[in-house]
Design a protein around this motif. Structure first.
Motif, short mmCIF file in Angstrom:
data_model
loop_
_atom_site.label_atom_id
_atom_site.label_comp_id
_atom_site.label_asym_id
_atom_site.label_seq_id
_atom_site.Cartn_x
_atom_site.Cartn_y
_atom_site.Cartn_z
N SER A 114 0.78 -1.17 0.05
CA SER A 114 0.10 -0.07 0.08
C SER A 114 1.19 1.19 -0.17
N PRO A 115 0.33 2.46 -0.45
CA PRO A 115 1.26 3.64 -0.49
C PRO A 115 1.45 3.93 0.95
N PHE A 116 2.57 4.72 1.37
CA PHE A 116 2.91 5.02 2.35
C PHE A 116 3.81 6.22 2.63
N LEU A 117 3.62 6.95 3.66
CA LEU A 117 4.59 7.93 3.85
C LEU A 117 5.54 7.53 5.03
N VAL A 118 7.05 8.09 4.96
CA VAL A 118 7.84 7.74 6.11
C VAL A 118 8.21 9.03 6.69
N ILE A 119 8.06 8.97 8.08
CA ILE A 119 8.44 10.17 8.94
C ILE A 119 9.76 9.79 9.84
N THR A 120 10.78 10.31 9.50
CA THR A 120 11.88 10.15 10.38
C THR A 120 11.79 11.27 11.79
N SER A 121 12.07 10.64 12.76
CA SER A 121 12.03 11.26 14.05
C SER A 121 13.19 11.55 14.90
N GLY A 122 13.79 12.57 15.31
CA GLY A 122 15.00 12.81 16.09
C GLY A 122 15.63 13.99 15.89
N GLY A 123 15.82 14.62 16.97
CA GLY A 123 16.40 16.30 16.91
C GLY A 123 17.97 16.28 16.60
N PHE A 124 18.43 17.54 17.03
CA PHE A 124 19.92 17.69 17.02
C PHE A 124 20.41 17.24 18.33
N THR A 125 20.83 16.02 18.44
CA THR A 125 21.56 15.44 19.69
C THR A 125 22.80 15.84 20.08
N HIS A 126 23.59 15.78 18.96
CA HIS A 126 25.21 15.88 19.20
C HIS A 126 25.44 17.68 18.61
N LEU A 127 25.17 18.36 19.50
CA LEU A 127 25.53 19.65 19.37
C LEU A 127 26.98 20.15 19.06
N ARG A 128 27.59 19.53 19.83
CA ARG A 128 29.14 19.96 19.66
C ARG A 128 29.75 19.54 18.41
N SER A 129 29.63 18.23 18.17
CA SER A 129 30.21 17.32 17.14
C SER A 129 29.57 17.37 15.71
N LEU A 130 28.11 17.62 15.90
CA LEU A 130 27.37 17.48 14.48
C LEU A 130 26.37 18.36 14.91
N PRO A 131 26.67 19.74 14.60
CA PRO A 131 25.62 20.62 15.34
C PRO A 131 24.60 20.98 14.17
N ASP A 132 24.81 20.69 12.83
CA ASP A 132 23.95 20.63 11.73
C ASP A 132 23.37 19.49 11.44
N THR A 133 23.48 18.46 11.96
CA THR A 133 22.90 17.10 11.77
C THR A 133 21.80 16.63 12.81
N SER A 134 20.46 16.29 12.40
CA SER A 134 19.88 15.66 13.29
C SER A 134 19.68 14.34 13.10
N GLU A 135 19.06 13.63 14.07
CA GLU A 135 18.70 12.02 13.92
C GLU A 135 17.88 11.93 12.69
N ALA A 136 16.70 12.61 12.45
CA ALA A 136 15.83 12.55 11.33
C ALA A 136 16.52 12.76 10.35
#
Length: 143
Positions: free
Chosen positions: A33-55
Motif C-alpha cells: 500500500s502507499p505510505f509516507l515515512v516520517i523520520t524523527s529525532g532532533g539535534f542531539t550532538h550539538l558539539r560534534s554534529l551541530p547541523d545534523t539531526s537524527e531525523a
C-alpha cells in the motif's frame, strides 16, 4: 494510506544504526500500500554534529536506498514523548490522523513506544523493534 515512523537514536550512522535502517528499508520494499515515512529525532550532538539531526541523517540514508519514497523529517524532539507529540502535529497537518501507523524503534523501547503511541496518537500502532546492541540477536520483534 500507511504512515511509517522511524525513531532515531543518533545522527552518527554507526554499523548497528545502518543495519537498523537497512532492515527498515527492506520492510518498506515489501509494502504493497502507499505510505509516507516520517523520520524523527532532533539535534542531539550539538558539539560534534551541530547541523545534523537524527531525523536528517536517517532520511538522507534512506533516500539514497529508496529514492522514490516520500520522507518527512521531524527534527524538534529529544525524547520519545516529544517524537510522538511532534509526529501527531505532522499527522494533523497532513490530514493523516486515521492512517495506519507503523513505528520502527530500538528493541528496549518497544513497550514504552506501544504505550506512548496509544496515549499520544490515540491508536494502537504496530511497533517493530530492532536491537541496536550488537550483542543482541538481530531479529525483528513485532507486535
Amino acid at each position: 494510506m500507511q504512515v511509517v515512523i522511524m525513531l532515531g537514536y543518533s545522527p552518527r550512522l554507526s554499523e548497528p544504526i545502518k543495519k537498523y535502517l537497512d532492515s527498515v528499508a527492506n520492510e518498506l520494499i515489501k509494502q504493497q500500500s502507499p505510505f509516507l515515512v516520517i523520520t524523527s529525532g532532533g539535534f542531539t550532538h550539538l558539539r560534534s554534529l551541530p547541523d545534523t539531526s537524527e531525523a536528517g541523517a536517517m532520511a538522507e540514508y534512506l533516500q539514497e536506498r529508496l529514492p522514490k519514497i516520500t520522507i518527512l523529517k521531524e527534527e524538534g524532539s529529544l525524547t520519545s514523548w516529544q517524537n510522538l507529540q511532534n509526529i501527531l502535529q505532522i499527522l494533523k497537518n497532513q490530514k493523516l490522523l486515521s492512517a495506519r501507523i507503523t513505528v520502527f524503534c530500538e528493541s528496549t523501547r518497544k513497550y514504552k513506544i506501544l504505550v506512548l503511541a496509544r496515549i499520544i496518537l490515540h491508536q494502537r500502532a504496530r511497533v517493530i523493534a530492532f536491537p541496536l546492541n550488537p550483542s543482541l540477536k538481530r531479529t525483528f520483534v513485532q507486535t
